[in-house]
Design a protein around this motif. Structure first.
Motif, PDB file in Angstrom:
ATOM      1  N   LEU A 184       0.820  -1.205   0.000  1.00 13.00           N
ATOM      2  CA  LEU A 184       0.000   0.000   0.000  1.00 13.00           C
ATOM      3  C   LEU A 184       0.858   1.261   0.000  1.00 13.00           C
ATOM      4  O   LEU A 184       0.512   2.268  -0.618  1.00 13.00           O
ATOM      5  CB  LEU A 184      -0.939  -0.027   1.208  1.00 13.00           C
ATOM      6  CG  LEU A 184      -1.887   1.145   1.403  1.00 13.00           C
ATOM      7  CD1 LEU A 184      -2.765   1.359   0.186  1.00 13.00           C
ATOM      8  CD2 LEU A 184      -2.745   0.923   2.646  1.00 13.00           C
ATOM      9  N   ASN A 185       1.983   1.191   0.705  1.00 13.62           N
ATOM     10  CA  ASN A 185       2.880   2.337   0.757  1.00 13.62           C
ATOM     11  C   ASN A 185       3.345   2.743  -0.638  1.00 13.62           C
ATOM     12  O   ASN A 185       3.291   3.916  -1.015  1.00 13.62           O
ATOM     13  CB  ASN A 185       4.084   1.996   1.644  1.00 13.62           C
ATOM     14  CG  ASN A 185       4.943   3.192   1.959  1.00 13.62           C
ATOM     15  OD1 ASN A 185       5.951   3.444   1.302  1.00 13.62           O
ATOM     16  ND2 ASN A 185       4.560   3.945   2.981  1.00 13.62           N
ATOM     17  N   GLU A 186       3.757   1.782  -1.427  1.00 11.21           N
ATOM     18  CA  GLU A 186       4.260   2.069  -2.773  1.00 11.21           C
ATOM     19  C   GLU A 186       3.123   2.419  -3.725  1.00 11.21           C
ATOM     20  O   GLU A 186       3.252   3.338  -4.551  1.00 11.21           O
ATOM     21  CB  GLU A 186       5.039   0.882  -3.312  1.00 11.21           C
ATOM     22  CG  GLU A 186       5.555   1.049  -4.739  1.00 11.21           C
ATOM     23  CD  GLU A 186       6.453   2.268  -4.911  1.00 11.21           C
ATOM     24  OE1 GLU A 186       6.402   2.899  -5.985  1.00 11.21           O
ATOM     25  OE2 GLU A 186       7.196   2.612  -3.965  1.00 11.21           O
ATOM     26  N   LEU A 187       2.007   1.725  -3.644  1.00  9.98           N
ATOM     27  CA  LEU A 187       0.882   1.995  -4.538  1.00  9.98           C
ATOM     28  C   LEU A 187       0.408   3.446  -4.418  1.00  9.98           C
ATOM     29  O   LEU A 187       0.184   4.135  -5.414  1.00  9.98           O
ATOM     30  CB  LEU A 187      -0.280   1.042  -4.233  1.00  9.98           C
ATOM     31  CG  LEU A 187      -0.140  -0.401  -4.714  1.00  9.98           C
ATOM     32  CD1 LEU A 187      -1.206  -1.278  -4.071  1.00  9.98           C
ATOM     33  CD2 LEU A 187      -0.239  -0.467  -6.234  1.00  9.98           C
ATOM     34  N   THR A 188       0.255   3.908  -3.186  1.00 15.42           N
ATOM     35  CA  THR A 188      -0.208   5.275  -2.989  1.00 15.42           C
ATOM     36  C   THR A 188       0.906   6.288  -3.243  1.00 15.42           C
ATOM     37  O   THR A 188       0.661   7.354  -3.827  1.00 15.42           O
ATOM     38  CB  THR A 188      -0.790   5.448  -1.573  1.00 15.42           C
ATOM     39  OG1 THR A 188      -1.969   4.639  -1.452  1.00 15.42           O
ATOM     40  CG2 THR A 188      -1.161   6.892  -1.296  1.00 15.42           C
ATOM     41  N   ALA A 189       2.135   5.972  -2.839  1.00 14.58           N
ATOM     42  CA  ALA A 189       3.253   6.901  -3.055  1.00 14.58           C
ATOM     43  C   ALA A 189       3.474   7.166  -4.544  1.00 14.58           C
ATOM     44  O   ALA A 189       3.789   8.298  -4.942  1.00 14.58           O
ATOM     45  CB  ALA A 189       4.522   6.358  -2.409  1.00 14.58           C
ATOM     46  N   ALA A 190       3.313   6.142  -5.364  1.00 13.64           N
ATOM     47  CA  ALA A 190       3.481   6.325  -6.813  1.00 13.64           C
ATOM     48  C   ALA A 190       2.433   7.296  -7.355  1.00 13.64           C
ATOM     49  O   ALA A 190       2.727   8.123  -8.236  1.00 13.64           O
ATOM     50  CB  ALA A 190       3.382   4.977  -7.522  1.00 13.64           C
ATOM     51  N   TYR A 191       1.220   7.211  -6.818  1.00 12.90           N
ATOM     52  CA  TYR A 191       0.174   8.157  -7.216  1.00 12.90           C
ATOM     53  C   TYR A 191       0.518   9.567  -6.742  1.00 12.90           C
ATOM     54  O   TYR A 191       0.352  10.551  -7.494  1.00 12.90           O
ATOM     55  CB  TYR A 191      -1.160   7.699  -6.636  1.00 12.90           C
ATOM     56  CG  TYR A 191      -2.291   8.670  -6.841  1.00 12.90           C
ATOM     57  CD1 TYR A 191      -2.841   8.871  -8.101  1.00 12.90           C
ATOM     58  CD2 TYR A 191      -2.829   9.380  -5.762  1.00 12.90           C
ATOM     59  CE1 TYR A 191      -3.897   9.766  -8.288  1.00 12.90           C
ATOM     60  CE2 TYR A 191      -3.883  10.267  -5.944  1.00 12.90           C
ATOM     61  CZ  TYR A 191      -4.406  10.452  -7.208  1.00 12.90           C
ATOM     62  OH  TYR A 191      -5.447  11.330  -7.394  1.00 12.90           O
ATOM     63  N   TYR A 192       1.008   9.685  -5.518  1.00 16.17           N
ATOM     64  CA  TYR A 192       1.407  10.995  -5.008  1.00 16.17           C
ATOM     65  C   TYR A 192       2.482  11.624  -5.898  1.00 16.17           C
ATOM     66  O   TYR A 192       2.445  12.815  -6.193  1.00 16.17           O
ATOM     67  CB  TYR A 192       1.957  10.858  -3.588  1.00 16.17           C
ATOM     68  CG  TYR A 192       0.929  10.614  -2.509  1.00 16.17           C
ATOM     69  CD1 TYR A 192      -0.435  10.540  -2.778  1.00 16.17           C
ATOM     70  CD2 TYR A 192       1.324  10.468  -1.176  1.00 16.17           C
ATOM     71  CE1 TYR A 192      -1.360  10.316  -1.777  1.00 16.17           C
ATOM     72  CE2 TYR A 192       0.403  10.247  -0.159  1.00 16.17           C
ATOM     73  CZ  TYR A 192      -0.936  10.164  -0.459  1.00 16.17           C
ATOM     74  OH  TYR A 192      -1.844   9.935   0.545  1.00 16.17           O
ATOM     75  N   ASP A 193       3.467  10.821  -6.288  1.00 11.22           N
ATOM     76  CA  ASP A 193       4.529  11.332  -7.162  1.00 11.22           C
ATOM     77  C   ASP A 193       3.944  11.892  -8.459  1.00 11.22           C
ATOM     78  O   ASP A 193       4.415  12.901  -8.989  1.00 11.22           O
ATOM     79  CB  ASP A 193       5.524  10.222  -7.502  1.00 11.22           C
ATOM     80  CG  ASP A 193       6.390   9.816  -6.322  1.00 11.22           C
ATOM     81  OD1 ASP A 193       6.400  10.537  -5.302  1.00 11.22           O
ATOM     82  OD2 ASP A 193       7.064   8.769  -6.416  1.00 11.22           O
ATOM     83  N   MET A 194       2.917  11.231  -8.943  1.00 13.30           N
ATOM     84  CA  MET A 194       2.325  11.617 -10.224  1.00 13.30           C
ATOM     85  C   MET A 194       1.561  12.940 -10.118  1.00 13.30           C
ATOM     86  O   MET A 194       1.668  13.805 -10.986  1.00 13.30           O
ATOM     87  CB  MET A 194       1.396  10.513 -10.722  1.00 13.30           C
ATOM     88  CG  MET A 194       0.756  10.798 -12.071  1.00 13.30           C
ATOM     89  SD  MET A 194      -0.354   9.458 -12.596  1.00 13.30           S
ATOM     90  CE  MET A 194      -1.706   9.648 -11.419  1.00 13.30           C
ATOM     91  N   ILE A 195       0.808  13.118  -9.024  1.00 11.60           N
ATOM     92  CA  ILE A 195      -0.035  14.317  -8.929  1.00 11.60           C
ATOM     93  C   ILE A 195       0.695  15.498  -8.295  1.00 11.60           C
ATOM     94  O   ILE A 195       0.264  16.647  -8.447  1.00 11.60           O
ATOM     95  CB  ILE A 195      -1.350  14.028  -8.177  1.00 11.60           C
ATOM     96  CG1 ILE A 195      -1.089  13.673  -6.709  1.00 11.60           C
ATOM     97  CG2 ILE A 195      -2.135  12.927  -8.883  1.00 11.60           C
ATOM     98  CD1 ILE A 195      -2.365  13.508  -5.890  1.00 11.60           C
ATOM     99  N   GLY A 196       1.782  15.241  -7.565  1.00 12.66           N
ATOM    100  CA  GLY A 196       2.590  16.321  -7.015  1.00 12.66           C
ATOM    101  C   GLY A 196       2.187  16.771  -5.620  1.00 12.66           C
ATOM    102  O   GLY A 196       1.071  16.514  -5.158  1.00 12.66           O
ATOM    103  N   ALA A 197       3.110  17.467  -4.963  1.00 16.40           N
ATOM    104  CA  ALA A 197       2.956  17.826  -3.554  1.00 16.40           C
ATOM    105  C   ALA A 197       1.758  18.728  -3.289  1.00 16.40           C
ATOM    106  O   ALA A 197       1.064  18.574  -2.274  1.00 16.40           O
ATOM    107  CB  ALA A 197       4.237  18.489  -3.048  1.00 16.40           C
TER     108      ALA A 197
END
Length: 256
Positions: free
Chosen positions: A195-208
């Motif tokens: 779950l950590n990686e799945l959501t983090a990858a989405y965060y990287d895509m949409i930005g801070a």
């Protein structure tokens, strides 16, 4: 006649027990379940994605708990008492384990780091003794006790915090709790959802800036409804990859 009636009642009860929806117990912390109306945990939203005639979500997570305190407070015992063969247990901890384990207010949730078999004996002011284990050992015990009841354990890595590296990437938990969760799942040969990686990858895509809107203002750990819903969506993506009977309970869903 009485014996026939009794047999009928027993057989009817057995029929409904065998044909009841499987339960999906979830254990964890406030990122999984939160009673605050502002904060949301992903476990509170998960049933939206699952066919309730096939599986019923029972979210037993509790804010502020670690693998250690969830057991010490009898919360895990309650789950075990209710668990039936064929039920699932999702296990996501890691946010509250980081302090040095001791008997202070700060350290009462802490665990030993890693997945080893080492332990620490604490003596509380009332002279009671407590043996504290590693994060990995607590996960092992959840897994083994679930299997002993005929349940199906699924380990999840903790959701990412709203924290960023200097190169503009979401901080992962792949050097500590996320890594250890994965290692225990592999060791015990149970399903794992990163779950950590799945959501983090989405965060990287949409930005801070966009990610900031998924959290309560000034809080880097607790999500609002939109953030929790996306984490639930990530969990569903993980379930889909498992290709087991739980994945067959998924109803049509989309990211919102």
């Amino acid at each position: 006649m009485l014996n026939i009636k009794l047999l009928f009642i027993m057989m009817t009860g057995l029929f409904f027990l065998q044909n009841r929806p499987a339960k999906l117990f979830i254990i964890g912390d406030s990122t999984v379940r939160n009673s605050n109306e502002t904060y949301w945990g992903w476990g509170s939203i998960l049933q939206e994605f699952l066919d309730s005639t096939k599986v019923k979500v029972d979210n037993q997570a509790m804010a502020g708990r670690s693998t250690r305190t969830f057991r010490n407070e009898g919360r895990w015992e309650k789950v075990l008492d209710e668990m039936k063969s064929g039920d699932y247990v999702m296990i996501q901890f890691g946010h509250n384990e980081g302090s040095k384990p001791d008997t202070t207010r700060q350290g009462y949730r802490g665990v030993l780091r890693g997945i080893g078999k080492d332990s620490l004996t604490l003596i509380w002011p009332n002279k009671e003794q407590e043996v504290v284990y590693t994060y990995g050992e607590y996960l092992r015990r959840f897994i083994k006790e679930t299997k002993a009841k005929g349940g199906i354990p699924i380990i999840l890595s903790m959701i990412p915090r709203n924290k960023w590296t200097p190169d503009g990437k979401t901080e992962r938990a792949d050097a500590d709790f996320g890594k250890w969760a994965k290692e225990i799942a592999l060791e015990q040969q149970v399903d794992f959802i990163d779950l950590n990686e799945l959501t983090a990858a989405y965060y990287d895509m949409i930005g801070a800036d966009a990610v900031k809107r998924l959290y309560f203002p000034g809080d880097h750990t607790h999500t609002n409804y939109a953030g929790a819903r996306y984490n639930a969506f990530s969990v569903m993506k993980g379930i889909q990859k498992l290709q087991n009977s739980l994945s067959q309970s998924i109803i049509s869903y989309e990211q919102k």
